[in-house]
Design a protein around this motif. Structure first.
Motif, mmCIF file in Angstrom:
data_model
loop_
_atom_site.group_PDB
_atom_site.id
_atom_site.type_symbol
_atom_site.label_atom_id
_atom_site.label_comp_id
_atom_site.label_asym_id
_atom_site.label_seq_id
_atom_site.Cartn_x
_atom_site.Cartn_y
_atom_site.Cartn_z
ATOM 1 N N MET A 147 19.517 24.272 16.976
ATOM 2 C CA MET A 147 20.828 23.656 17.201
ATOM 3 C C MET A 147 20.664 22.229 17.731
ATOM 4 O O MET A 147 21.142 21.281 17.168
ATOM 5 C CB MET A 147 21.630 24.510 18.166
ATOM 6 C CG MET A 147 22.998 23.958 18.511
ATOM 7 S SD MET A 147 24.091 23.718 17.117
ATOM 8 C CE MET A 147 24.511 25.403 16.735
ATOM 9 N N ILE A 148 19.950 22.078 18.882
ATOM 10 C CA ILE A 148 19.598 20.749 19.403
ATOM 11 C C ILE A 148 18.106 20.762 19.697
ATOM 12 O O ILE A 148 17.617 21.651 20.389
ATOM 13 C CB ILE A 148 20.361 20.407 20.701
ATOM 14 C CG1 ILE A 148 21.863 20.547 20.506
ATOM 15 C CG2 ILE A 148 20.011 18.991 21.169
ATOM 16 C CD1 ILE A 148 22.658 20.400 21.789
ATOM 17 N N GLU A 149 17.398 19.773 19.171
ATOM 18 C CA GLU A 149 15.953 19.737 19.378
ATOM 19 C C GLU A 149 15.508 18.321 19.720
ATOM 20 O O GLU A 149 15.797 17.365 18.996
ATOM 21 C CB GLU A 149 15.230 20.226 18.127
ATOM 22 C CG GLU A 149 13.738 20.420 18.332
ATOM 23 C CD GLU A 149 13.066 21.066 17.132
ATOM 24 O OE1 GLU A 149 11.873 21.399 17.235
ATOM 25 O OE2 GLU A 149 13.734 21.244 16.098
ATOM 26 N N PHE A 150 14.819 18.214 20.855
ATOM 27 C CA PHE A 150 14.215 16.950 21.268
ATOM 28 C C PHE A 150 12.731 17.021 20.942
ATOM 29 O O PHE A 150 12.038 17.948 21.390
ATOM 30 C CB PHE A 150 14.396 16.718 22.771
ATOM 31 C CG PHE A 150 15.834 16.692 23.227
ATOM 32 C CD1 PHE A 150 16.538 15.501 23.276
ATOM 33 C CD2 PHE A 150 16.474 17.858 23.614
ATOM 34 C CE1 PHE A 150 17.865 15.478 23.709
ATOM 35 C CE2 PHE A 150 17.792 17.852 24.047
ATOM 36 C CZ PHE A 150 18.486 16.653 24.088
ATOM 37 N N ILE A 151 12.240 16.055 20.168
ATOM 38 C CA ILE A 151 10.842 16.062 19.736
ATOM 39 C C ILE A 151 10.167 14.777 20.189
ATOM 40 O O ILE A 151 10.461 13.681 19.676
ATOM 41 C CB ILE A 151 10.733 16.204 18.206
ATOM 42 C CG1 ILE A 151 11.488 17.458 17.726
ATOM 43 C CG2 ILE A 151 9.267 16.268 17.777
ATOM 44 C CD1 ILE A 151 11.592 17.559 16.214
ATOM 45 N N GLU A 152 9.308 14.877 21.188
ATOM 46 C CA GLU A 152 8.550 13.738 21.712
ATOM 47 C C GLU A 152 9.455 12.531 21.922
ATOM 48 O O GLU A 152 9.120 11.403 21.575
ATOM 49 C CB GLU A 152 7.376 13.400 20.783
ATOM 50 C CG GLU A 152 6.378 14.539 20.656
ATOM 51 C CD GLU A 152 5.216 14.217 19.735
ATOM 52 O OE1 GLU A 152 5.245 13.131 19.104
ATOM 53 O OE2 GLU A 152 4.280 15.031 19.654
ATOM 54 N N MET A 153 10.606 12.781 22.524
ATOM 55 C CA MET A 153 11.638 11.754 22.656
ATOM 56 C C MET A 153 11.471 10.965 23.957
ATOM 57 O O MET A 153 11.325 11.544 25.034
ATOM 58 C CB MET A 153 13.019 12.397 22.587
ATOM 59 C CG MET A 153 14.160 11.380 22.413
ATOM 60 S SD MET A 153 14.810 10.799 23.980
ATOM 61 C CE MET A 153 15.728 12.243 24.513
ATOM 62 N N THR A 154 11.504 9.655 23.825
ATOM 63 C CA THR A 154 11.387 8.745 24.964
ATOM 64 C C THR A 154 12.539 7.746 24.925
ATOM 65 O O THR A 154 12.948 7.300 23.856
ATOM 66 C CB THR A 154 10.046 7.985 24.927
ATOM 67 O OG1 THR A 154 8.973 8.922 25.135
ATOM 68 C CG2 THR A 154 9.973 6.916 26.005
ATOM 69 N N LYS A 155 13.072 7.436 26.102
ATOM 70 C CA LYS A 155 14.113 6.419 26.215
ATOM 71 C C LYS A 155 13.730 5.433 27.294
ATOM 72 O O LYS A 155 13.473 5.804 28.441
ATOM 73 C CB LYS A 155 15.463 7.068 26.551
ATOM 74 C CG LYS A 155 16.580 6.065 26.816
ATOM 75 C CD LYS A 155 16.886 5.214 25.587
ATOM 76 C CE LYS A 155 17.989 4.197 25.899
ATOM 77 N NZ LYS A 155 18.254 3.313 24.732
ATOM 78 N N GLU A 156 13.702 4.152 26.910
ATOM 79 C CA GLU A 156 13.363 3.085 27.846
ATOM 80 C C GLU A 156 14.524 2.098 27.956
ATOM 81 O O GLU A 156 15.274 1.893 26.997
ATOM 82 C CB GLU A 156 12.102 2.344 27.383
ATOM 83 C CG GLU A 156 10.859 3.229 27.344
ATOM 84 C CD GLU A 156 9.646 2.515 26.764
ATOM 85 O OE1 GLU A 156 9.865 1.491 26.066
ATOM 86 O OE2 GLU A 156 8.513 2.962 27.017
#
Length: 359
Positions: free
Chosen positions: A1-10
């Motif tokens: 449904m919701i998947e975060f994959i090696e997610m980075t926020k700068e």
């Protein structure tokens, strides 16, 4: 449904690059009420805002219903965002408009025919219990009613996902309970997946089936709620659990334990499910030549499953205490000895201080 994959926020702050989210890997399944908890600055709100692209990831991927929103055209993105509702801590309602007009706003913006708007708005207002408040203005409502308007507005587009960013933080405990009950109904009756950001462990306990703990932009622990509450691994997780499920010895009792006494040992017993009803303490006192002193006890309920802990003092010979210990283990009860030395006492005081601040 919701998947975060090696997610980075700068974020760029002047000449400095601030990493708000660092290599997040996380999956929220369809039908989950998934809680994300952490202290201020952990990255919780930034995480939830990447789901509907209020914040765009710097790197990595976020998949919603199998689609990566950053790859969609503007038209496709508008359509996908209709599947994602969001409610906020401070409601984000228009004071100049009525309850009806606030709830109708997403439909108006989407170009829904006026003849269809009436029925959809009335339906969700009835669901949240505000059918008689349709013509009221926002300033005429209580905090709980305002949040119900926010929930109705989020539901009016018939989303499959509901994002809740500290949705109960501005509410009193009684109102919080009623809002959480409403969100449970949203999940069950509409089948909507809920991703909930909070710093309140009570919210996780009362509504979520799975939880992730964040610290310094990272997910440090994740699992179902019963696992996390019964056996937290990380220190931050333990602090949060401690704020809801008190499993420490009262400070006045701990002071008495600083003196060494080889004839007694302290144990923390954790009961899950049907184990809560076992008369273990009385059985130990009858079967073995030990005195049993109950120092502290607590029972709560997690997802309909009773969970409790009991801190007891066993007084007797080492042989009899060891036999009692082994007997308790045969009952499938978690048992852990509490070592009352100076270092453990210092840790206890630190945990108590954190509870006083965050509990």
């Amino acid at each position: 449904m919701i998947e975060f994959i090696e997610m980075t926020k700068e974020f760029q702050v002047g000449t400095t690059v601030v990493t708000a989210l660092n290599n997040i890997n996380l999956t929220i399944q369809k039908g989950d009420v998934f809680g994300v908890i952490g202290f201020s600055g952990a990255g919780k709100s930034t995480l939830i805002r990447t789901v509907n692209l209020l914040e765009e990831p710097t790197s990595g991927r976020v998949l919603v219903n199998g689609k990566e929103l950053t790859t969609l055209s503007k038209k496709q993105l508008r359509e996908e965002k209709k599947n994602i509702g969001m409610i906020f801590q401070h409601f984000n309602l228009l004071r100049s408009k009525t309850v009806f007009e606030n709830v109708a706003m997403p439909l108006v913006i989407s170009g829904v025919k006026k003849s269809n708007i009436e029925g959809q708005v009335r339906e969700v207002l009835s669901f949240v219990g505000l059918q008689d408040k349709a013509e009221r203005y926002i300033d005429e409502l209580s905090g709980g009613q305002k949040q119900r308007v926010g929930i109705a507005r989020a539901l009016v587009t018939k989303p499959t996902i509901l994002l809740c960013d500290e949705a109960t933080s501005a509410l009193d405990p009684q109102t919080t309970k009623s809002i959480l009950e409403l969100l449970k109904r949203v999940n069950i009756e509409y089948g909507i997946t809920i991703l909930m950001i909070t710093h309140e462990m009570e919210v996780i306990r009362d509504i979520c089936n799975r939880v992730a703990v964040m610290e310094n932009g990272k997910v440090i622990e994740t699992g179902n709620v019963l696992e996390i509450f019964s056996a937290p691994q990380e220190e931050t997780t333990k602090n949060f659990v401690q704020s809801v499920v008190r499993d420490d010895i009262p400070q006045s009792v701990y002071e008495q334990l600083k003196t060494k006494d080889r004839s007694k040992k302290i144990y923390n017993l954790k009961f899950i499910g049907i184990d809560v009803g076992q008369p273990v303490v009385s059985q130990v006192a009858k079967k073995f030549d030990v005195d049993v002193n109950v120092l502290f006890g607590n029972i709560t309920e997690l997802q309909g499953i009773p969970f409790g802990n009991l801190i007891v003092e066993l007084v007797g010979t080492d042989k009899e205490i060891d036999k009692a210990h082994q007997f308790i283990q045969t009952k499938d009860i978690q048992i852990e000895e509490v070592i009352a030395d100076e270092s453990e006492l210092a840790n206890h005081y630190r945990r108590s201080a954190r509870y006083a601040v965050y509990g």
